[in-house]
Design a protein around this motif. Sequence first.
Motif, PDB file in Angstrom:
ATOM      1  N   VAL A 298       0.846  -1.119  -0.152  1.00 26.99           N
ATOM      2  CA  VAL A 298       0.094   0.143   0.022  1.00 26.99           C
ATOM      3  C   VAL A 298       0.915   1.257   0.121  1.00 26.99           C
ATOM      4  O   VAL A 298       0.453   2.227  -0.692  1.00 26.99           O
TER       5      VAL A 298
ATOM      6  N   ASP B  48      -7.405  -4.706   2.033  1.00 21.62           N
ATOM      7  CA  ASP B  48      -7.837  -4.916   0.674  1.00 21.62           C
ATOM      8  C   ASP B  48      -7.839  -3.237   0.218  1.00 21.62           C
ATOM      9  O   ASP B  48      -8.522  -2.422   0.725  1.00 21.62           O
ATOM     10  N   ALA B  49      -6.838  -3.025  -0.597  1.00 25.47           N
ATOM     11  CA  ALA B  49      -6.534  -1.581  -0.913  1.00 25.47           C
ATOM     12  C   ALA B  49      -6.959  -1.477  -2.285  1.00 25.47           C
ATOM     13  O   ALA B  49      -6.647  -0.303  -2.997  1.00 25.47           O
ATOM     14  N   ARG B  50      -7.500  -2.125  -3.180  1.00 24.05           N
ATOM     15  CA  ARG B  50      -7.781  -2.083  -4.546  1.00 24.05           C
ATOM     16  C   ARG B  50      -9.042  -0.949  -4.836  1.00 24.05           C
ATOM     17  O   ARG B  50      -9.758  -0.946  -3.966  1.00 24.05           O
ATOM     18  N   LYS B  51      -8.744  -0.356  -5.789  1.00 20.12           N
ATOM     19  CA  LYS B  51      -9.597   0.677  -6.198  1.00 20.12           C
ATOM     20  C   LYS B  51     -10.417   0.320  -7.313  1.00 20.12           C
ATOM     21  O   LYS B  51     -11.678   1.015  -7.671  1.00 20.12           O
TER      22      LYS B  51
ATOM     23  N   ARG C 134     -12.931  -4.473  -6.337  1.00 22.71           N
ATOM     24  CA  ARG C 134     -12.621  -5.068  -5.160  1.00 22.71           C
ATOM     25  C   ARG C 134     -13.230  -6.301  -5.234  1.00 22.71           C
ATOM     26  O   ARG C 134     -14.627  -6.338  -4.973  1.00 22.71           O
TER      27      ARG C 134
ATOM     28  N   GLN D 179      -3.546  -6.704  -0.596  1.00 19.65           N
ATOM     29  CA  GLN D 179      -3.997  -6.894  -1.950  1.00 19.65           C
ATOM     30  C   GLN D 179      -4.187  -5.187  -2.456  1.00 19.65           C
ATOM     31  O   GLN D 179      -4.826  -4.371  -1.650  1.00 19.65           O
ATOM     32  N   THR D 180      -3.335  -5.041  -3.557  1.00 22.86           N
ATOM     33  CA  THR D 180      -3.733  -3.607  -4.219  1.00 22.86           C
ATOM     34  C   THR D 180      -3.884  -3.845  -5.485  1.00 22.86           C
ATOM     35  O   THR D 180      -3.886  -4.904  -6.009  1.00 22.86           O
ATOM     36  N   ASP D 181      -4.230  -2.986  -6.357  1.00 25.79           N
ATOM     37  CA  ASP D 181      -4.338  -3.233  -7.856  1.00 25.79           C
ATOM     38  C   ASP D 181      -3.298  -3.841  -8.417  1.00 25.79           C
ATOM     39  O   ASP D 181      -3.450  -4.297  -9.598  1.00 25.79           O
TER      40      ASP D 181
END
Length: 372
Positions: A25, A318-321, A324, A339-341
């Motif tokens: 992140v 979960d930091a996905r934009k 998700r 988890q990121t993108d």
Amino acid sequence: MQPEDYKNRYIIIMAGGKGERFWPVSRQATPKQLITLLGNRSFLQQAADRVLPLAPVENILVITNAVQAAAVRRQLPQLPPENVVGEPCGRDTCAAVTLGAALVAGRNPEGVMAVLPADHVIPDEAKFQQIISDALDLAAQREVIVTIGIKPTEPATGYGYIHTGARIELPADEFKTAFFQALRFVEKPSHDKAVEYLKSGEYRWNAGMFVWSCRTITAGLAAHQPEMAAACERWRQTLKGGGLKRVLAREYPGIKKISIDFALMEKAANVVVADGTFTWDDLGAWTALARHVKPDLQGNCAVADLVQVDSERNIIFDARKKRRTPIALAGIRETVVVQTDDALLVASLDQAQKIKDLVAKLAADERYRHLV
């Protein structure tokens, strides 16, 4: 009601960092203080929110890395752009303190400043503000270096400690905070020593928060770090001509790399400790999230859409934009999953400190350097 010396109060927020401990992140361009882990504001934004009642907004300054300066300005649009100053390179906290002292002294030789980290968790804002306000008042009245010592709640081995002495007698109608003489600073102790410190009641965690007047900090540097004192004066004089950025680019790489603790705090005889009775946490790794995220019945702390079977004591973020989707675990125990993108981290809880080594390995590989 604002105190009489309100216009002389300054806040220096130290917002450097390399973005290693909370990878993926955090990154070099967006280290810990610029990311949002708890709530809907970044650590830096929360730090600025906490100090806004303590000083005029034009007296709040941020010292950051030059690479991160633009991001800091975007996150803190209420500050004048010139109040965000980027260091050309990281030279530890004494250099940042010296730069902060120059910035304040160049504006107001009568200034009194609090130097505070940007990445701490402090839920009790009112108590924090009272203690910092009292520390600013004491530093304005006396030639003392004030450090905030947090009352330990456990025998933590990851923090430095301060051994406190006698309580300083102060008018009760002026100061609600207790202040003590600082006897000595202690590096991160063994578990047995930390237990001993906790039981004694005489030790405080060193939170890296300092309060002093321009006169006191410049005198302290002159006595114990004369090269830093000379740099402080040069930078203060440079402010008049507007060429600070150019001078810093030339001089900063050659500045001694040393922490303010080693450089000044452990040497000075005029250090006092403000009793930090507010709840405080210096989130140092993903594992610390467990102290702030309510666990499920199996002890999983999730900031994510978690589906799990027979999985216990995990930290999931979960930091996905973009998309998700659920994170599903089966038979996983004591693991960090982030988890990121563009990246996924899976680490054993007891190996979380090796994330820094992992980031170094990514940085050394041209295929993955963009992820750092």
